[in-house]
Design a protein around this motif. Structure first.
Motif, mmCIF file in Angstrom:
data_model
loop_
_atom_site.group_PDB
_atom_site.id
_atom_site.type_symbol
_atom_site.label_atom_id
_atom_site.label_comp_id
_atom_site.label_asym_id
_atom_site.label_seq_id
_atom_site.Cartn_x
_atom_site.Cartn_y
_atom_site.Cartn_z
ATOM 1 N N PHE A 189 0.865 -1.176 0.000
ATOM 2 C CA PHE A 189 0.000 0.000 0.000
ATOM 3 C C PHE A 189 0.902 1.225 0.000
ATOM 4 O O PHE A 189 1.835 1.308 0.821
ATOM 5 N N LEU A 190 0.623 2.175 -0.886
ATOM 6 C CA LEU A 190 1.394 3.419 -0.935
ATOM 7 C C LEU A 190 0.455 4.588 -0.670
ATOM 8 O O LEU A 190 -0.390 4.912 -1.513
ATOM 9 N N LEU A 191 0.586 5.175 0.504
ATOM 10 C CA LEU A 191 -0.184 6.368 0.845
ATOM 11 C C LEU A 191 0.624 7.569 0.370
ATOM 12 O O LEU A 191 1.708 7.839 0.895
ATOM 13 N N LEU A 192 0.112 8.257 -0.650
ATOM 14 C CA LEU A 192 0.854 9.355 -1.279
ATOM 15 C C LEU A 192 0.021 10.626 -1.193
ATOM 16 O O LEU A 192 -1.037 10.726 -1.818
ATOM 17 N N VAL A 193 0.517 11.585 -0.425
ATOM 18 C CA VAL A 193 -0.231 12.807 -0.141
ATOM 19 C C VAL A 193 0.651 14.034 -0.352
ATOM 20 O O VAL A 193 1.861 13.929 -0.489
ATOM 21 N N ASP A 194 0.024 15.188 -0.343
ATOM 22 C CA ASP A 194 0.742 16.458 -0.432
ATOM 23 C C ASP A 194 1.324 16.824 0.933
ATOM 24 O O ASP A 194 0.719 16.525 1.969
#
Length: 191
Positions: free
Chosen positions: A68-73
């Motif tokens: 799982f890749l949680l990619l946020v600003d």
């Protein structure tokens, strides 16, 4: 290998994230990784994307996912990395050893990764783009408008996301604190 990208809001971010992450997996020797975008549940912003309860639900909803890749600003929030580290630590308690959650914050927004693959105007300094709290408004949208891309799906993200994936090494060299860091951590876990 099944990979699920968890963005703040997939509706626009998917056009940048999916091609870049697919290329990242090819670079670390996993070109056949199946990279999917989390569209259910729809997360409506940073508060939902970083809420442990939401993340835990997603981890349970997708038992077939390996990474799982949680990619946020980052949005200029200096404590964002610490919050993401906390989510990664919590995930270790609920995921088996053969599954992983990694979280990363784009400096300052996901759109910067797309810009990193562009031949930008010479008057634009890369350090200024990376420091800008609102690079989407100040750099990405004007560049997409100049290129006539605002009417495409993702308002320029489709074309620029593909272009960023095609010039992936340039993107990595410009985004060391976030994208290169993510690739290093992924590569270590995969090997």
């Amino acid at each position: 290998m099944n990979v699920l990208i968890i963005p703040e809001d997939f509706r626009k971010d998917q056009f940048v994230l999916k091609p870049i992450i697919e290329r990242m997996f090819a670079e670390i020797g996993k070109p056949r990784a199946k990279v999917l975008m989390c569209v259910d549940p729809l997360l409506g912003g940073i508060d939902q994307a970083t809420a442990w309860e939401r993340i835990e639900d997603i981890l349970e909803m997708y038992p077939m996912v390996d990474i799982f890749l949680l990619l946020v600003d980052r949005d200029g929030v200096k404590t964002r990395r610490k919050a993401l580290d906390g989510l990664e630590a919590k995930s270790e308690a609920v995921l088996a050893d053969d599954r992983l959650l990694l979280a990363e914050n784009a400096w300052q927004e996901i759109e910067v990764w797309a810009l990193a693959g562009q031949d930008l105007p010479k008057k634009w300094k890369w350090a200024d783009i990376r420091k800008e709290i609102d690079p989407k408004e100040k750099y990405f949208v004007p560049w997409a408008k100049k290129r006539g891309l605002l009417d495409e799906p993702g308002q320029g993200r489709t074309t620029m996301g593909r272009e960023a994936a095609a010039s992936y090494k340039r993107v990595l060299s410009r985004c060391k604190e976030d994208l290169e860091s993510l690739q290093t951590r992924l590569s270590e876990w995969v090997s």
